[in-house]
Design a protein around this motif. Structure first.
Motif, PDB file in Angstrom:
ATOM      1  N   ASP A   1      14.131   3.827   4.042  1.00 43.82           N
ATOM      2  CA  ASP A   1      13.603   4.993   3.800  1.00 43.82           C
ATOM      3  C   ASP A   1      12.779   5.732   4.903  1.00 43.82           C
ATOM      4  OD1 ASP A   1      12.196   7.317   2.710  1.00 43.82           O
ATOM      5  OD2 ASP A   1      12.419   6.370   0.608  1.00 43.82           O
ATOM      6  N   PRO A   2      13.234   6.665   5.474  1.00 47.96           N
ATOM      7  CA  PRO A   2      12.469   7.329   6.522  1.00 47.96           C
ATOM      8  C   PRO A   2      11.047   7.743   6.313  1.00 47.96           C
ATOM      9  CG  PRO A   2      14.579   8.300   6.794  1.00 47.96           C
ATOM     10  CD  PRO A   2      14.323   7.348   5.281  1.00 47.96           C
ATOM     11  N   THR A   3      10.715   8.243   4.932  1.00 53.71           N
ATOM     12  CA  THR A   3       9.497   8.591   4.547  1.00 53.71           C
ATOM     13  C   THR A   3       8.348   7.394   4.429  1.00 53.71           C
ATOM     14  OG1 THR A   3      10.242  10.331   3.181  1.00 53.71           O
ATOM     15  CG2 THR A   3       8.076   9.573   2.546  1.00 53.71           C
ATOM     16  N   LEU A   4       9.030   6.236   3.908  1.00 52.76           N
ATOM     17  CA  LEU A   4       8.177   5.032   3.995  1.00 52.76           C
ATOM     18  C   LEU A   4       8.001   4.356   5.110  1.00 52.76           C
ATOM     19  CD1 LEU A   4       9.806   3.311   0.772  1.00 52.76           C
ATOM     20  CD2 LEU A   4       7.626   4.664   0.728  1.00 52.76           C
ATOM     21  N   ILE A   5       8.809   4.463   6.089  1.00 51.17           N
ATOM     22  CA  ILE A   5       8.873   4.047   7.334  1.00 51.17           C
ATOM     23  C   ILE A   5       7.987   4.701   8.214  1.00 51.17           C
ATOM     24  CG2 ILE A   5      10.144   3.279   9.452  1.00 51.17           C
ATOM     25  CD1 ILE A   5      10.856   1.696   7.212  1.00 51.17           C
ATOM     26  N   ALA A   6       7.873   5.882   8.116  1.00 54.42           N
ATOM     27  CA  ALA A   6       6.879   6.919   8.665  1.00 54.42           C
ATOM     28  C   ALA A   6       5.486   6.363   8.349  1.00 54.42           C
ATOM     29  CB  ALA A   6       7.087   8.165   8.538  1.00 54.42           C
TER      30      ALA A   6
ATOM     31  N   ASP B   1       2.241   4.790  10.618  1.00 55.31           N
ATOM     32  CA  ASP B   1       0.760   5.227  10.631  1.00 55.31           C
ATOM     33  C   ASP B   1      -0.168   4.015  10.164  1.00 55.31           C
ATOM     34  OD1 ASP B   1       1.669   7.924  11.045  1.00 55.31           O
ATOM     35  OD2 ASP B   1       1.326   8.438   8.755  1.00 55.31           O
ATOM     36  N   PHE B   2       0.201   3.284   9.224  1.00 54.65           N
ATOM     37  CA  PHE B   2      -0.572   1.851   9.116  1.00 54.65           C
ATOM     38  C   PHE B   2      -0.811   1.151  10.358  1.00 54.65           C
ATOM     39  CE2 PHE B   2       0.719   1.689   4.416  1.00 54.65           C
ATOM     40  CZ  PHE B   2       0.074   3.029   4.186  1.00 54.65           C
ATOM     41  N   ILE B   3       0.458   0.915  10.988  1.00 56.15           N
ATOM     42  CA  ILE B   3       0.381  -0.016  12.099  1.00 56.15           C
ATOM     43  C   ILE B   3      -0.191   0.215  13.374  1.00 56.15           C
ATOM     44  CG2 ILE B   3       1.713  -1.306  13.906  1.00 56.15           C
ATOM     45  CD1 ILE B   3       3.672  -1.813  11.421  1.00 56.15           C
TER      46      ILE B   3
ATOM     47  N   ALA C   1       0.815  -1.074   0.070  1.00 56.74           N
ATOM     48  CA  ALA C   1      -0.043   0.087   0.088  1.00 56.74           C
ATOM     49  C   ALA C   1       0.915   1.306  -0.075  1.00 56.74           C
ATOM     50  CB  ALA C   1      -0.948  -0.042   1.171  1.00 56.74           C
ATOM     51  N   LEU C   2       2.144   1.090   0.018  1.00 56.93           N
ATOM     52  CA  LEU C   2       3.113   2.316   0.148  1.00 56.93           C
ATOM     53  C   LEU C   2       3.210   2.842  -1.361  1.00 56.93           C
ATOM     54  CD1 LEU C   2       6.082   1.002   2.458  1.00 56.93           C
ATOM     55  CD2 LEU C   2       4.136   2.660   3.045  1.00 56.93           C
ATOM     56  N   ALA C   3       3.045   2.299  -2.442  1.00 54.88           N
ATOM     57  CA  ALA C   3       3.033   3.106  -3.509  1.00 54.88           C
ATOM     58  C   ALA C   3       1.690   2.293  -4.467  1.00 54.88           C
ATOM     59  CB  ALA C   3       4.237   2.413  -4.189  1.00 54.88           C
ATOM     60  N   THR C   4       1.375   3.123  -5.490  1.00 57.76           N
ATOM     61  CA  THR C   4       0.463   2.799  -6.445  1.00 57.76           C
ATOM     62  C   THR C   4       0.825   1.583  -6.986  1.00 57.76           C
ATOM     63  OG1 THR C   4       0.064   4.996  -6.896  1.00 57.76           O
ATOM     64  CG2 THR C   4      -0.668   3.624  -8.333  1.00 57.76           C
TER      65      THR C   4
END
Length: 315
Positions: A197-202, A206-208, A91-94
């Motif tokens: 990647d901090p952006t993806l980890i952030a 949020d998802f968790i 869900a992190l990318a299209t």
């Protein structure tokens, strides 16, 4: 989409229904879980009763950063098992095309397909590399981590830290997964990590949501990751036991295909027959729907080798 369960190791209850015996009568060699787990210490009452606080999370992430030599530019997210992360990463990318080289752990493909992705090697937007691969033990290289979203599943890599690709974790689009259930033998603790990647980890955070890790898992994880002596001794024992298993299996006509020092993969000619023979001795092994020759075995615990050897020799 089918609701049928995907092929995995484990499932002793089903094995016992087919071949008899109580669950405790069985030796489960169908997984790659260390049979000599990290020793669980004492817990405090707060570990069980209080919402986990920031200090406990910080202690765990600092221990993880040190143990895995995580680059300063990468973020770390503890989670309730690597599986919880695998389910959310697509869900992190299209949704587009994702390359997941086969054969490998099947939950990655299932997670991406559930989010609308198409499995394809042609100009993929995402790539998943299980490093080392399950079940054949293949290691990947830096140049393989080339997709805009690259997932490096290092659930089994703690047996070979020098081969880790953790140095790629500060690259844009890279996520490295770590599992606590394999090397430390504590699958029931449900603890895993996403590093990258901090952006993806952030966004994964949020998802968790908050308080995803239990107090006992936070304490045990921090203790174990700080225990480098146990890790070094465990790698040596696993290596010796994997070599011992290879010798034993070769003696009985199996050919080594690959694997890691947590699980070994063999060509046994007729995998179903081998599995049934071991199951009659209440020893559970792993076969695969895509190969009628491959048998995968985890390592016997120290007190299980004689019983396993006897099962191999039985008529």
């Amino acid at each position: 989409m089918s609701n049928a369960p995907r092929d995995h190791g484990g499932g002793l209850d089903g094995a016992a229904m087919l071949y008899g015996g109580a669950r405790n009568d069985w030796i489960d060699l169908s997984t790659g879980i260390n049979p000599v787990p990290y020793p669980i210490g004492e817990f405090t009452q707060n570990d069980w009763t209080a919402l986990p606080d920031a200090a406990a999370f910080n202690a765990l992430t600092q221990a993880a950063r040190s143990f895995w030599n995580v680059p300063d530019g990468a973020a770390i997210l503890p989670a309730p098992g690597a599986s919880a992360l695998i389910a959310r990463i697509p869900a992190l990318a299209t949704a587009a095309r994702v390359d997941i080289p086969k054969p490998t752990y099947n939950e990655h493909a299932a997670a991406f397909q559930a989010q609308g992705w198409t499995l394809s090697q042609d100009n993929p937007s995402a790539r998943v590399l299980v490093h080392p691969n399950n079940p054949d033990g293949r290691f990947w290289s830096d140049s393989d981590a080339s997709a805009p979203l690259t997932v490096l599943d290092e659930s089994f890599c703690d047996i070979a830290p020098d081969a880790s690709l953790i140095h790629l974790a500060e690259r844009d689009g890279v996520i490295v997964l770590k599992s606590f259930g394999k090397f430390w033998g504590l699958a029931g603790l449900r603890l895993g990590f996403a590093i990258g990647d901090p952006t993806l980890i952030a966004r994964l955070n949020d998802f968790i949501g908050p308080w995803a890790i239990s107090g006992p898992a936070l304490r045990t994880g921090a203790l174990a990751l700080n225990d480098h002596t146990w890790a070094d001794q465990t790698r040596a024992r696993l290596g010796a036991d994997a070599a011992r298993l290879d010798v034993l299996m070769r003696t009985h006509g199996a050919d080594v295909v690959g694997g890691t020092s947590l699980f070994r993969l063999y060509d046994v000619g007729d995998a179903a027959a081998w599995r049934a023979k071991l199951a009659r001795a209440h020893i559970w092994s792993r076969v695969f729907p895509y190969s009628d020759k491959w048998l995968r075995l985890g390592l016997p615990a120290p007190d299980q080798w004689a019983r396993f050897s006897a099962a191999l020799s039985a008529k």
